[in-house]
Design an enzyme around this catalytic site. Structure first.
Site, PDB file in Angstrom:
ATOM      1  N   HIS A  90      24.604  44.340  40.225  1.00 17.99           N
ATOM      2  CA  HIS A  90      24.865  44.420  38.785  1.00 17.99           C
ATOM      3  C   HIS A  90      23.559  44.355  38.002  1.00 17.99           C
ATOM      4  CE1 HIS A  90      29.107  42.468  39.499  1.00 17.99           C
ATOM      5  NE2 HIS A  90      28.964  43.634  40.102  1.00 17.99           N
ATOM      6  N   TYR A 109      21.514  47.730  35.467  1.00 16.18           N
ATOM      7  CA  TYR A 109      21.009  47.860  34.089  1.00 16.18           C
ATOM      8  C   TYR A 109      19.626  48.497  34.082  1.00 16.18           C
ATOM      9  CZ  TYR A 109      24.930  44.753  33.300  1.00 16.18           C
ATOM     10  OH  TYR A 109      26.194  44.214  33.280  1.00 16.18           O
ATOM     11  N   GLU A 123      33.750  41.362  38.390  1.00 15.47           N
ATOM     12  CA  GLU A 123      33.763  40.052  37.725  1.00 15.47           C
ATOM     13  C   GLU A 123      35.169  39.482  37.634  1.00 15.47           C
ATOM     14  OE1 GLU A 123      31.069  38.904  37.713  1.00 15.47           O
ATOM     15  OE2 GLU A 123      29.495  40.038  36.732  1.00 15.47           O
ATOM     16  N   ASP A 156      23.028  38.299  34.799  1.00 16.77           N
ATOM     17  CA  ASP A 156      23.301  38.655  36.185  1.00 16.77           C
ATOM     18  C   ASP A 156      22.173  38.206  37.106  1.00 16.77           C
ATOM     19  OD1 ASP A 156      25.822  39.804  36.820  1.00 16.77           O
ATOM     20  OD2 ASP A 156      25.338  41.521  35.566  1.00 16.77           O
ATOM     21  N   GLU A 205      30.942  34.438  33.875  1.00 16.60           N
ATOM     22  CA  GLU A 205      31.466  35.732  34.297  1.00 16.60           C
ATOM     23  C   GLU A 205      32.665  36.206  33.497  1.00 16.60           C
ATOM     24  OE1 GLU A 205      31.658  36.755  38.282  1.00 16.60           O
ATOM     25  OE2 GLU A 205      29.901  35.623  38.888  1.00 16.60           O
ATOM     26  N   HIS A 251      35.541  37.836  40.910  1.00 16.26           N
ATOM     27  CA  HIS A 251      34.668  36.666  41.009  1.00 16.26           C
ATOM     28  C   HIS A 251      35.213  35.492  40.201  1.00 16.26           C
ATOM     29  CE1 HIS A 251      30.980  39.532  41.749  1.00 16.26           C
ATOM     30  NE2 HIS A 251      31.938  39.673  42.643  1.00 16.26           N
ATOM     31  N   GLU A 253      26.155  40.565  42.527  1.00 18.12           N
ATOM     32  CA  GLU A 253      25.513  40.186  41.272  1.00 18.12           C
ATOM     33  C   GLU A 253      24.109  40.790  41.192  1.00 18.12           C
ATOM     34  OE1 GLU A 253      27.033  39.008  38.877  1.00 18.12           O
ATOM     35  OE2 GLU A 253      28.729  37.857  39.643  1.00 18.12           O
TER      36      GLU A 253
END
Length: 323
Positions: free
Chosen positions: A100, A104, A191, A66, A157, A194, A97
């Site tokens: 995203h 994490y 995603e 990402d 993706e 996308h 993105e």
């Protein structure tokens, strides 16, 4: 004399797919800070050391990909847009993105100790198999032709993320790490838009090529997929051999590789279909999300309602040869 700078006019749109995609993406807007990840701590502590290690490493790998997509992927694709509206959609994708990638780290800060987080990023930034796919995609972003860049983006993706997505979806199916999985489901929902949008833009350009150019390009696409899949076999074995999930994950990967090809308007390559994928994981891949009261978790009474789930057919685009 310099040309006048042109203001974007959303009342005069060349391609209505740009407007539809913008509206879908803004409808789906979310932030990781609104999801109560700490509610998963009891589940996290119930996992074995081996299972926790796999979760940590797959999220490290997803962070890398990402980061690549947000820092290099979208900026590369924006150089070749057909309109200001397409660039605006790409700007939206680029920002999400980054969301995203940050998500994490929110998971890490909740579940892992500072020293564990350092170990995760050391592993991520130095793992040869993981770095191979990141560098392979990035080399296309930096040096490839416009259509090649779009293929790289769709493969990233709709295919390469999924060796990592398998793990949280698996645990969700076993009633563990529900809030972690909620982030993954939100990312999956993004995603899916996308990949289909960029695949659609690829098809517009591909259909402008001659038959000979199309055939040559299609060969390049399948060769790239074979190369990425061969590396993904190594990555999957590295992560999952110790828990016996490797074959199930590879089936999941082949299924999603086929979806990536279909986003590009090409025929599937592998025999695997949805019925071959672990049904526990397949259930989790649904782009609908739980009705979490995200905002009230951080002291705000606003209820984020259900966003309309995107069906598999919402972003399938078909073209005749005349187009």
């Amino acid at each position: 004399m310099e040309e006048n700078y042109t203001a974007i006019n959303w009342n005069n749109i060349e391609d209505q797919i740009d407007k539809a995609t913008w509206e879908k993406l803004t409808e789906q807007f979310w932030l990781d800070t609104r999801i109560p990840l700490s509610n998963d701590l009891a589940d996290w502590r119930s996992l074995t050391d081996e299972d926790r290690d796999i979760v940590s490493k797959v999220f490290g790998g997803l962070t890398l990909l990402d980061t690549l997509q947000s820092q290099d992927g979208m900026s590369s694709l924006k150089k070749d847009v057909r309109s200001q509206h397409e660039k605006a959609v790409m700007n939206n994708i680029e920002f999400m993105e980054s969301v995203h990638a940050k998500s994490y780290s929110s998971i890490f800060s909740t579940l892992n100790t500072p020293s564990e987080i350092d170990d995760i990023f050391t592993w991520t930034n130095n793992n040869e198999v993981l770095q191979y796919k990141a560098n392979k995609i990035n080399s296309i972003y930096q040096n490839g032709k416009p259509l090649e860049k779009k293929v790289a983006s769709v493969f990233l993706e709709t295919f390469l993320f999924y060796s990592g997505f398998y793990t949280p979806l698996y645990w969700l199916g076993h009633n563990k790490l529900a809030n972690v999985a909620e982030i993954i489901k939100l990312i999956l929902r993004d995603e899916s838009v996308h990949g289909t949008y960029i695949g659609y833009k690829f098809q517009l350009g591909f259909n402008e090529l001659s038959e000979t150019e199309q055939e040559d390009f299609k060969n390049w696409v399948y060769e790239l997929l074979y190369d990425l899949y061969e590396n993904e076999e190594k990555y999957t074995a590295l992560l999952y051999d110790k828990v016996g999930w490797t074959e199930d994950v590879l089936t999941f990967l082949r299924y999603n590789a086929n979806k990536a090809l279909m986003n590009l308007g090409f025929d599937p390559l592998f025999p695997d279909n949805a019925d071959d994928v672990n049904p526990v994981v397949m259930n989790g891949i649904s782009t609908s999300t739980s009705n979490h009261d995200f905002f009230s978790q951080v002291g705000n009474g606003y209820l984020l309602g259900n966003v309309e789930a995107m069906s598999d057919n919402d972003y399938l685009f078909h073209f005749d040869d005349e187009n």
